[in-house]
Scaffold this motif. Structure first.
Motif, PDB file in Angstrom:
ATOM      1  N   ALA A  15      10.588  -0.365  -7.113  1.00 44.56           N
ATOM      2  CA  ALA A  15      10.949  -1.573  -7.857  1.00 44.56           C
ATOM      3  C   ALA A  15      12.234  -1.357  -8.655  1.00 44.56           C
ATOM      4  CB  ALA A  15       9.806  -1.978  -8.791  1.00 44.56           C
ATOM      5  N   ARG A  16      12.364  -0.182  -9.259  1.00 48.11           N
ATOM      6  CA  ARG A  16      13.566   0.100 -10.056  1.00 48.11           C
ATOM      7  C   ARG A  16      14.820   0.096  -9.187  1.00 48.11           C
ATOM      8  NH1 ARG A  16      11.834   4.373 -11.992  1.00 48.11           N
ATOM      9  NH2 ARG A  16      12.718   5.858 -10.508  1.00 48.11           N
ATOM     10  N   ALA A  83       0.169  -0.843  -1.624  1.00 46.60           N
ATOM     11  CA  ALA A  83       1.461  -0.305  -2.051  1.00 46.60           C
ATOM     12  C   ALA A  83       2.458  -0.292  -0.899  1.00 46.60           C
ATOM     13  CB  ALA A  83       1.278   1.107  -2.618  1.00 46.60           C
ATOM     14  N   ASP A  84       2.019   0.157   0.270  1.00 42.24           N
ATOM     15  CA  ASP A  84       2.936   0.219   1.411  1.00 42.24           C
ATOM     16  C   ASP A  84       3.368  -1.174   1.869  1.00 42.24           C
ATOM     17  OD1 ASP A  84       3.008   2.933   1.428  1.00 42.24           O
ATOM     18  OD2 ASP A  84       1.724   3.211   3.169  1.00 42.24           O
ATOM     19  N   LEU A  85       2.437  -2.112   1.904  1.00 40.22           N
ATOM     20  CA  LEU A  85       2.815  -3.476   2.283  1.00 40.22           C
ATOM     21  C   LEU A  85       3.843  -4.042   1.302  1.00 40.22           C
ATOM     22  CD1 LEU A  85      -0.623  -5.041   3.304  1.00 40.22           C
ATOM     23  CD2 LEU A  85       1.353  -4.712   4.804  1.00 40.22           C
ATOM     24  N   SER A  86       3.665  -3.767   0.034  1.00 42.91           N
ATOM     25  CA  SER A  86       4.589  -4.289  -0.972  1.00 42.91           C
ATOM     26  C   SER A  86       5.964  -3.642  -0.846  1.00 42.91           C
ATOM     27  CB  SER A  86       4.020  -4.050  -2.377  1.00 42.91           C
ATOM     28  OG  SER A  86       2.764  -4.690  -2.515  1.00 42.91           O
ATOM     29  N   LEU A 117       6.325  -6.017  -6.689  1.00 41.41           N
ATOM     30  CA  LEU A 117       6.152  -4.571  -6.856  1.00 41.41           C
ATOM     31  C   LEU A 117       5.666  -4.244  -8.266  1.00 41.41           C
ATOM     32  CD1 LEU A 117       9.329  -3.232  -5.026  1.00 41.41           C
ATOM     33  CD2 LEU A 117       6.966  -2.811  -4.335  1.00 41.41           C
ATOM     34  N   ASP A 118       6.226  -4.906  -9.261  1.00 40.49           N
ATOM     35  CA  ASP A 118       5.776  -4.694 -10.639  1.00 40.49           C
ATOM     36  C   ASP A 118       4.300  -5.075 -10.785  1.00 40.49           C
ATOM     37  OD1 ASP A 118       8.270  -3.802 -11.496  1.00 40.49           O
ATOM     38  OD2 ASP A 118       8.926  -5.806 -12.109  1.00 40.49           O
ATOM     39  N   ASP A 119       3.916  -6.197 -10.173  1.00 43.47           N
ATOM     40  CA  ASP A 119       2.524  -6.648 -10.257  1.00 43.47           C
ATOM     41  C   ASP A 119       1.585  -5.656  -9.580  1.00 43.47           C
ATOM     42  OD1 ASP A 119       3.360  -8.909 -11.585  1.00 43.47           O
ATOM     43  OD2 ASP A 119       3.314 -10.201  -9.809  1.00 43.47           O
ATOM     44  N   VAL A 120       1.999  -5.138  -8.430  1.00 34.57           N
ATOM     45  CA  VAL A 120       1.162  -4.161  -7.711  1.00 34.57           C
ATOM     46  C   VAL A 120       0.984  -2.900  -8.553  1.00 34.57           C
ATOM     47  CG1 VAL A 120       1.108  -2.598  -5.723  1.00 34.57           C
ATOM     48  CG2 VAL A 120       1.640  -5.016  -5.400  1.00 34.57           C
ATOM     49  N   ALA A 307       0.569  -9.988   0.418  1.00 31.07           N
ATOM     50  CA  ALA A 307       1.661  -9.166   0.939  1.00 31.07           C
ATOM     51  C   ALA A 307       1.859  -9.379   2.435  1.00 31.07           C
ATOM     52  CB  ALA A 307       1.385  -7.687   0.642  1.00 31.07           C
ATOM     53  N   ILE A 308       0.773  -9.559   3.172  1.00 30.78           N
ATOM     54  CA  ILE A 308       0.893  -9.831   4.611  1.00 30.78           C
ATOM     55  C   ILE A 308       1.633 -11.140   4.841  1.00 30.78           C
ATOM     56  CG2 ILE A 308      -0.432 -10.478   6.673  1.00 30.78           C
ATOM     57  CD1 ILE A 308      -2.541  -8.419   5.785  1.00 30.78           C
TER      58      ILE A 308
END
Length: 371
Positions: A15-16, A83-86, A117-120, A307-308
């Motif tokens: 995300a960063r 995580a990977d999907l995101s 990403l932040d939400d995940v 995410a899908i």
């Protein structure tokens, strides 16, 4: 460091770097090569490790689940899929932001992907919070009759909560699948457990993003052991058809995940036959933990559905798109439904499941003797 702590950290790293690229592109549409490389490196670091599902579960062989190199929980496996999907979605969004595959530049998807990403990462932090891993013991019951009454109330609450959370995930995934493949759901159900191919791409962001999404979908499919594939397909088929007929989702899901047999088993237990007040009270506390664990998993499953859909939407953004992308998306969503059914069945324990967790029925019956 726990699996979820590691996942939260690596997701925040992606995300960063994605946020830095986004800010750069908002000032200058020409991508900064250093920022491109940093985002790719962060994504690669996140996905270099085998997922929990890859380490611990296998739906492709006759032998069923493989022995993991280290203990792998269903919580860890689903968290890594999310995580990977995101991360894959973020790379596809970065591709849109730089105009990959001949598409017009658009930074809006990357802005949304950074937020996702932040939400995940927040979801993963919540899953690892000490309060989420268990509860303090309840006050001791006055006698075994009171303990049994409290346990039955807790069992009803737990089964209702599991049913409601599962129904939310499953109905959402089924609705989105039917929107994309209204006439081909039965054929897609037959393919649950198969592989998903998202096509070949030239641009580095899009190519890597599609590969990461494929990997995550394969890991999700491996959560369904080979010995349960046939029953999972039957469950999904029955669920979809009954929802299409207009039946209420909680009632249909309660039937699929077998909550009534658990209630019936508990109703037949005589308080005087219990092993003692302490044993019944411990079972009540364990039910509370089961409920909380499933509700956390349901949030992760909901994130996987989103995410899908998000990744599929980004793939359709590019001029070279996957043939039958809507159908592939629907198929992936039905895999989520199948996995959710099996996980919920394990938590209720109303019929045989894969054994991811010790379910409610077993927890209750153990307070009355060996199961």
């Amino acid at each position: 460091m726990t699996t979820t702590q590691s996942l939260a950290g690596s997701t925040r790293s992606v995300a960063r770097e994605a946020r830095l690229l986004l800010r750069s592109l908002e000032e200058d549409p020409v991508p900064d090569p250093q920022l491109v490389e940093r985002l790719e490196a962060a994504a690669a670091a996140r996905t270099e490790q085998a997922t929990g599902a890859e380490r611990g579960f296998d739906a492709t062989g006759d032998a069923g689940p493989r022995a993991p190199a280290e203990p792998v929980t269903v919580d860890d496996a689903l968290a890594e899929v999310l995580a990977d999907l995101s991360v894959g979605q973020a790379l596809l969004a970065a591709g849109a932001a730089v105009g990959a595959e001949g598409a017009p530049r658009d930074t809006a998807p990357l802005h949304d992907a950074v937020g996702a990403l932040d939400d995940v990462a927040t979801v993963l932090d919540t899953a690892d919070a000490p309060a989420a891993r268990g509860f303090a013991a309840s006050e001791p019951s006055a006698d075994v009759g009171a303990a049994t009454d409290r346990l039955r109330r807790e069992l009803d609450t737990t089964l209702d909560a599991v049913t409601a959370s599962a129904a939310s995930v499953m109905s959402d995934a089924v609705t989105k699948a039917l929107e994309r493949a209204p006439g081909g759901v039965d054929d897609l159900i037959k393919n649950i457990g198969g592989k998903t191919r998202l096509g070949e791409y030239a641009h580095r962001f899009v190519k890597l993003g599609a590969q990461i999404v494929e990997k995550a979908l394969a890991a999700l499919a491996r959560l369904i052991p080979a010995s349960f594939l046939a029953s999972a397909r039957d469950d999904v088929r029955g669920l979809v058809h009954r929802l299409q007929d207009g039946e209420a989702a909680p009632a249909v899901v309660g039937w699929v995940i077998a909550v009534d047999p658990v209630r019936e088993a508990a109703a037949g237990l005589a308080p005087e036959a219990a092993l003692g007040v302490d044993g019944v009270d411990r079972a009540t506390d364990a039910l509370r933990a089961i409920r909380a664990q499933f509700q956390r998993l349901a949030k992760v499953l909901s994130g996987i559905v989103a995410a899908i859909v998000g990744a599929a939407g980004l793939l359709s953004f590019f001029s070279v798109t996957v043939p039958h992308l809507a159908v592939l998306t629907a198929g992936a969503l039905l895999v989520v439904v199948a996995a959710a059914v099996l996980i919920a069945v394990d938590f209720t324990d109303g019929r045989p499941g894969p054994g991811f967790v010790t379910g409610a029925r077993t927890v209750v019956l153990r307070a009355w003797g060996p199961v």
